[in-house]
Design a protein around this motif. Structure first.
Motif, short mmCIF file in Angstrom:
data_model
loop_
_atom_site.label_atom_id
_atom_site.label_comp_id
_atom_site.label_asym_id
_atom_site.label_seq_id
_atom_site.Cartn_x
_atom_site.Cartn_y
_atom_site.Cartn_z
N THR A 205 -12.20 19.67 96.57
CA THR A 205 -12.21 18.39 97.18
C THR A 205 -10.55 17.55 97.00
O THR A 205 -10.01 17.98 96.06
CB THR A 205 -13.20 17.43 96.72
N PHE A 206 -10.43 16.85 98.11
CA PHE A 206 -9.12 16.23 98.07
C PHE A 206 -8.85 15.35 96.87
O PHE A 206 -9.98 14.77 96.35
CB PHE A 206 -8.67 15.64 99.29
N LEU A 207 -7.42 15.16 96.25
CA LEU A 207 -7.16 14.12 95.23
C LEU A 207 -7.50 12.70 95.84
O LEU A 207 -7.57 12.44 97.20
CB LEU A 207 -5.74 14.12 94.91
N PRO A 208 -7.69 11.75 95.35
CA PRO A 208 -7.85 10.44 95.86
C PRO A 208 -6.55 10.19 96.64
O PRO A 208 -5.45 10.41 96.35
CB PRO A 208 -8.23 9.55 94.57
N ALA A 209 -7.00 9.14 97.61
CA ALA A 209 -5.58 8.70 98.34
C ALA A 209 -4.63 8.20 97.66
O ALA A 209 -3.20 8.68 97.99
CB ALA A 209 -6.10 7.66 99.59
N GLY A 210 -4.91 7.64 96.81
CA GLY A 210 -3.64 7.10 95.88
C GLY A 210 -2.91 7.93 95.15
O GLY A 210 -1.69 8.03 94.89
N ASP A 211 -3.63 8.96 94.31
CA ASP A 211 -2.98 10.15 93.89
C ASP A 211 -2.07 10.76 94.89
O ASP A 211 -1.09 11.40 94.48
CB ASP A 211 -4.24 11.09 93.15
N LEU A 212 -2.56 11.15 96.01
CA LEU A 212 -1.74 11.92 96.97
C LEU A 212 -0.63 11.17 97.41
O LEU A 212 0.58 11.60 97.77
CB LEU A 212 -2.76 12.12 98.39
N THR A 213 -0.75 9.76 97.67
CA THR A 213 0.28 9.00 98.00
C THR A 213 1.62 9.10 96.78
O THR A 213 2.59 9.42 96.85
CB THR A 213 -0.09 7.76 98.12
N ALA A 214 1.09 9.08 95.79
CA ALA A 214 2.09 9.22 94.43
C ALA A 214 2.88 10.50 94.48
O ALA A 214 3.90 10.84 94.17
CB ALA A 214 1.33 8.92 93.05
N ARG A 215 1.90 11.68 94.93
CA ARG A 215 2.51 12.83 94.92
C ARG A 215 3.43 13.27 95.88
O ARG A 215 4.65 13.44 95.52
CB ARG A 215 1.29 14.08 95.06
N PHE A 216 3.25 12.74 97.07
CA PHE A 216 4.27 12.98 98.21
C PHE A 216 5.36 11.85 97.69
O PHE A 216 6.43 12.13 98.23
CB PHE A 216 3.61 12.43 99.48
N LYS A 217 5.25 10.68 97.13
CA LYS A 217 6.30 9.95 96.89
C LYS A 217 7.30 10.63 95.85
O LYS A 217 8.78 10.71 95.96
CB LYS A 217 5.88 8.49 96.13
N ARG A 218 6.61 11.38 94.97
CA ARG A 218 7.57 12.06 94.08
C ARG A 218 8.31 13.23 94.88
O ARG A 218 9.37 13.54 94.30
CB ARG A 218 6.49 12.62 92.90
N LEU A 219 7.75 13.76 95.84
CA LEU A 219 8.46 14.67 96.58
C LEU A 219 9.79 14.42 97.54
O LEU A 219 10.24 15.18 98.23
CB LEU A 219 7.27 15.54 97.28
N GLY A 220 9.77 12.83 97.56
CA GLY A 220 10.52 12.38 98.45
C GLY A 220 10.00 11.58 99.86
O GLY A 220 10.88 11.36 100.54
#
Length: 278
Positions: A205-220
């Motif tokens: 299952t996908f990570l929660p939307a907030g966690d995905l947002t934080a992940r992609f923010k870390r990636l730039g």
């Protein structure tokens, strides 16, 4: 609308006045074929869709899973009962890559109500059936262009002007191993972002939307004017585009991906852990 749906939500909608069209897209890289698993048990009403023959064109210079002929794709979707106004839910065995490919193709060709069953078949805790449905043909008429698409030159340019994410495993990005394509490594300027890190550890299952947002923010992603994704052949990359969509970020897919890029010996290849390492 969120692009994913839980098993509980799907069960409720399937029993309601406007049940979604269900697409069973079970597939694994290198096999075995998904059709026998579908025939052994699937969600009630689900129609099997073959990724290799209906969600991709013949392998060749455009990669291992190039985009399908649009007319043939439309015919496959109508056969499955898809209409322009019908909600659609795609699922696979649990990995989510194949279902995401179906989601991306339908969205790219203009269907606005498509979701993926979060967690796939593994998340479905209700009875399965072996009955093969015969749905009324749908009226879906594909109109490509509703989602952004990259070719090889566009991916190379975006790696410099924006953020190009490589959804493959980190060891393939680095070029440590390459079990499938001609050469290992990555598109110069691309950032490693394995799609396996978009899901809950130990689950599908996908990570929660907030966690995905934080992940992609870390990636730039926050600072990038445009974002693109590629993978090995445009399948797991669709899963990354879906994860970005859950996070509220629109991204383009380089459908030919590494299988197309690496097949051309004139295209540059970077290796190592950094975007421009050699």
């Amino acid at each position: 609308m969120t692009p994913i749906i839980t098993a509980t939500e799907l069960a409720s909608e399937s029993a309601g006045p406007r049940p979604p069209v269900l697409l069973d897209v079970r597939w694994q890289l290198g096999g075995p074929p998904g059709r026998p698993a579908y025939e052994a048990g699937h969600l009630p009403g689900a129609v099997y869709v073959d990724l290799d023959s209906e969600l991709a064109g013949p392998p060749g210079a455009g990669g291992r899973h190039p985009l399908p002929d649009v007319a043939a794709f439309g015919a496959a979707m109508r056969r499955a009962g898809v209409s322009g106004s019908s909600p659609v839910v795609a699922y696979d065995g649990g990995q989510g890559w194949a279902a995401a490919r179906a989601w991306w193709l339908l969205r790219w060709t203009g269907h606005e109500d498509v979701r993926v069953l979060d967690g796939g078949l593994a998340a479905w805790d209700r009875p399965l059936t072996t009955e093969i449905p015969a749905p009324e043909p749908g009226d879906f008429a594909p109109a490509p262009g509703a989602l952004p698409l990259l070719d090889a030159d566009g991916a190379a340019a975006l790696a410099r002007s924006g953020l190009l994410l490589d959804a493959r495993a980190a060891e393939r990005y680095r070029g440590d191993v390459e079990p499938i394509d001609r050469v290992g490594g990555h598109i110069p300027g691309a950032v490693s972002a394995p799609t396996t890190e978009n899901v809950t550890p130990g689950a599908t299952t996908f990570l929660p939307a907030g966690d995905l947002t934080a992940r992609f923010k870390r990636l730039g992603a926050s600072d990038a004017p445009e974002i693109g994704v590629y993978c090995g052949s445009g399948v797991s990359g669709a899963h990354e585009v879906l994860a970005l969509e859950i996070a509220g970020i629109r991204a383009a897919l380089y459908a030919g991906s590494w299988s197309e890029w690496s097949a051309d010996p004139t295209r540059p290849v970077a290796t190592g852990p950094d975007p421009d390492s050699r």
